[in-house]
Design a protein around this motif. Structure first.
Motif, PDB file in Angstrom:
ATOM      1  N   UNK A  10       1.055  -1.137   0.075  1.00  0.00           N
ATOM      2  CA  UNK A  10       0.242   0.086  -0.263  1.00  0.00           C
ATOM      3  C   UNK A  10       0.727   1.221  -0.096  1.00  0.00           C
ATOM      4  N   UNK A  11       0.633   2.307  -0.799  1.00  0.00           N
ATOM      5  CA  UNK A  11       0.640   3.091  -0.560  1.00  0.00           C
ATOM      6  C   UNK A  11      -0.356   4.969  -0.295  1.00  0.00           C
ATOM      7  N   UNK A  12       1.385   5.347   1.095  1.00  0.00           N
ATOM      8  CA  UNK A  12      -0.407   6.596   1.297  1.00  0.00           C
ATOM      9  C   UNK A  12       0.451   8.164   1.103  1.00  0.00           C
ATOM     10  N   UNK A  13      -0.086   8.911   0.911  1.00  0.00           N
ATOM     11  CA  UNK A  13       0.363  10.904   0.601  1.00  0.00           C
ATOM     12  C   UNK A  13       0.390  11.372   1.440  1.00  0.00           C
ATOM     13  N   UNK A  50       6.258  -7.950  11.788  1.00  0.00           N
ATOM     14  CA  UNK A  50       6.532  -8.933  10.682  1.00  0.00           C
ATOM     15  C   UNK A  50       5.073  -8.947   8.961  1.00  0.00           C
ATOM     16  N   UNK A  51       5.448  -8.296   7.512  1.00  0.00           N
ATOM     17  CA  UNK A  51       5.018  -8.416   7.260  1.00  0.00           C
ATOM     18  C   UNK A  51       4.136  -7.144   6.875  1.00  0.00           C
ATOM     19  N   UNK A  52       5.394  -5.669   6.751  1.00  0.00           N
ATOM     20  CA  UNK A  52       4.554  -4.707   6.374  1.00  0.00           C
ATOM     21  C   UNK A  52       4.004  -4.520   5.285  1.00  0.00           C
ATOM     22  N   UNK A  53       2.471  -3.852   5.402  1.00  0.00           N
ATOM     23  CA  UNK A  53       2.015  -3.537   4.175  1.00  0.00           C
ATOM     24  C   UNK A  53       1.303  -2.226   4.183  1.00  0.00           C
ATOM     25  N   UNK A  54       1.564  -1.532   5.067  1.00  0.00           N
ATOM     26  CA  UNK A  54       0.998   0.018   5.107  1.00  0.00           C
ATOM     27  C   UNK A  54       2.357   1.086   5.662  1.00  0.00           C
TER      28      UNK A  54
END
Ligand SMILES: *[C@@H]1O[C@H](CO)[C@@H](O)[C@H](O)[C@H]1NC(C)=O
Ligand SMILES: *[C@@H]1O[C@H](CO)[C@@H](O)[C@H](O)[C@H]1NC(C)=O
Length: 356
Positions: A269-272, A328-332
């Motif tokens: 995921x990407x956040x601005x 563990x396992x970052x997504x955002x």
């Protein structure tokens, strides 16, 4: 002659498969060693144990977090614990999560929240769009956030054949959005074939009550999607391309490619950052460990930041790397003032102080 031809064809096929496997192994971080990076003091957020796949922070510092995702063969996927949306107030000295109540009539039992996006209307109403996978299908749930009651009021469920494997979503208005599909096929075994053979057929869909259409295609796992602060550009994380695509919104809500940036990791995921326009990405540095999850050999976490993404020379910084001993396992990853929040697919959530 026939034998020679057969041999040539077989060798050709084998080398294609071998190349794809090597390519996939590289992108899934099979050969990668993680070197720890930490921006400042970091602490786990109380009350988040089963994932924090996507996070949206409202302007006042309230973070809405989707938790409890069950997905494919990932850990937790056979749990019967329903998912939830939790709230973390970033203005508090110690961060802890509170589950948001959801209005009556909504099927909580099968709630399986994935990507999430918020839209604030002119009158201040906060709409929360949540990708849901009840019973292995995809729906998009639209809620109104009632801050004074710590609750989400369910407004509607959206289902459409073009929205078949939605991963993430970015709201454009109280009833329109862009969404990414992270697979082309829906059948489990075809999904694996798609992955191994490296088909780049994933799509981005535009949805409004009057029009639903494909606006971009050609991605190998289209994952996170978000919008620039001036609302002119869309950013798309292509996980298995290890790339971030910048596209411009043109008339009729179509998208046109501006550029593609390669990154040295697998972006989720990407956040601005609304103030600076910086793009923060939760990444999966050794993603193969997710698919072959073992408690003694866990997947790590990584956060990168892209500054000046629209300029000629954007700057990419590794802000956080951990081998899984903490997260563990970052997504955002997303920021509010000097705080960095990092969410995970099925594990905990972390906040770090950014000492600039
Ligand atoms: C994998 O293949 C894609 C094109 O199919 C290429 O862009 C990418 O650089 C390759 N990655 C690696 C790590 O070999
Ligand atoms: C992970 O990193 C920590 C310290 O950063 C270290 O103590 C630990 O041995 C590492 N674990 C693995 C499996 O490499």
């Amino acid at each position: 002659m026939g034998k020679l031809l057969l041999l040539t064809v077989c060798t050709g096929l084998l080398s294609v498969v071998a190349y794809q496997l090597w390519n996939l192994s590289n992108m899934l971080g099979v050969f990668r060693e993680l070197v720890a990076v930490q921006p400042g003091n970091c602490h786990l957020i109380k009350g988040i144990e089963y994932g924090s796949e996507d996070i949206n922070i409202l302007p006042g510092g309230l973070a809405l977090i989707s938790s409890g995702l069950k997905f494919g063969s990932l850990p937790n996927s056979d749990s019967d614990r329903p998912g939830q949306i939790v709230l973390v107030d970033l203005n508090k000295p110690v961060l802890s999560a509170v589950e948001l109540r959801i209005s009556r009539g909504f099927d909580m039992e099968s709630f399986n929240p994935h990507g999430l996006s918020t839209f604030i209307d002119e009158d201040g109403a906060v709409y929360v769009f949540v990708v849901n996978h009840p019973r292995k299908i995809t729906t998009v749930e639209v809620f109104k956030f009632e801050e004074d009651q710590n609750s989400l009021n369910h407004l509607k469920t959206i289902k459409h054949e073009l929205l078949h494997s939605v991963n993430d979503i970015v709201a454009l208005s109280p009833d329109s959005f862009y969404a990414t599909n992270d697979h082309y096929f829906s059948h489990e075994s075809l999904k694996i074939l798609e992955l191994v053979l490296g088909f780049s057929w994933c799509t981005v869909i535009y949805y409004s009550p009057s029009e639903v259409k494909e606006v971009a295609t050609g991605f190998r796992i289209a994952n996170g999607i978000n919008i620039s602060p001036d609302r002119k550009y869309i950013y798309i994380a292509e996980s298995l391309g290890c790339a971030v695509h910048v596209m411009e919104i043109i008339p009729n809500n179509n998208l046109t490619p501006v550029k593609t940036m390669h990154v040295e990791t697998l972006p989720d995921n990407l956040q601005v950052d609304p103030k600076t326009g910086d793009v923060w990405i939760g990444c999966c540095p050794n993603c193969w460990k997710l698919f072959f999850y073992k408690p003694e050999n866990v997947p790590g976490s990584e956060v990168i930041k892209i500054e000046n993404i629209l300029s000629k020379d954007p700057k990419v910084t590794q802000v956080y790397v951990n081998n899984g001993s903490v997260l563990q396992g970052s997504s955002v990853a997303t920021v509010f003032e000097e705080k960095l929040l990092i969410g995970t697919i099925f594990h905990k959530a972390l906040h770090c102080e950014l000492s600039s």
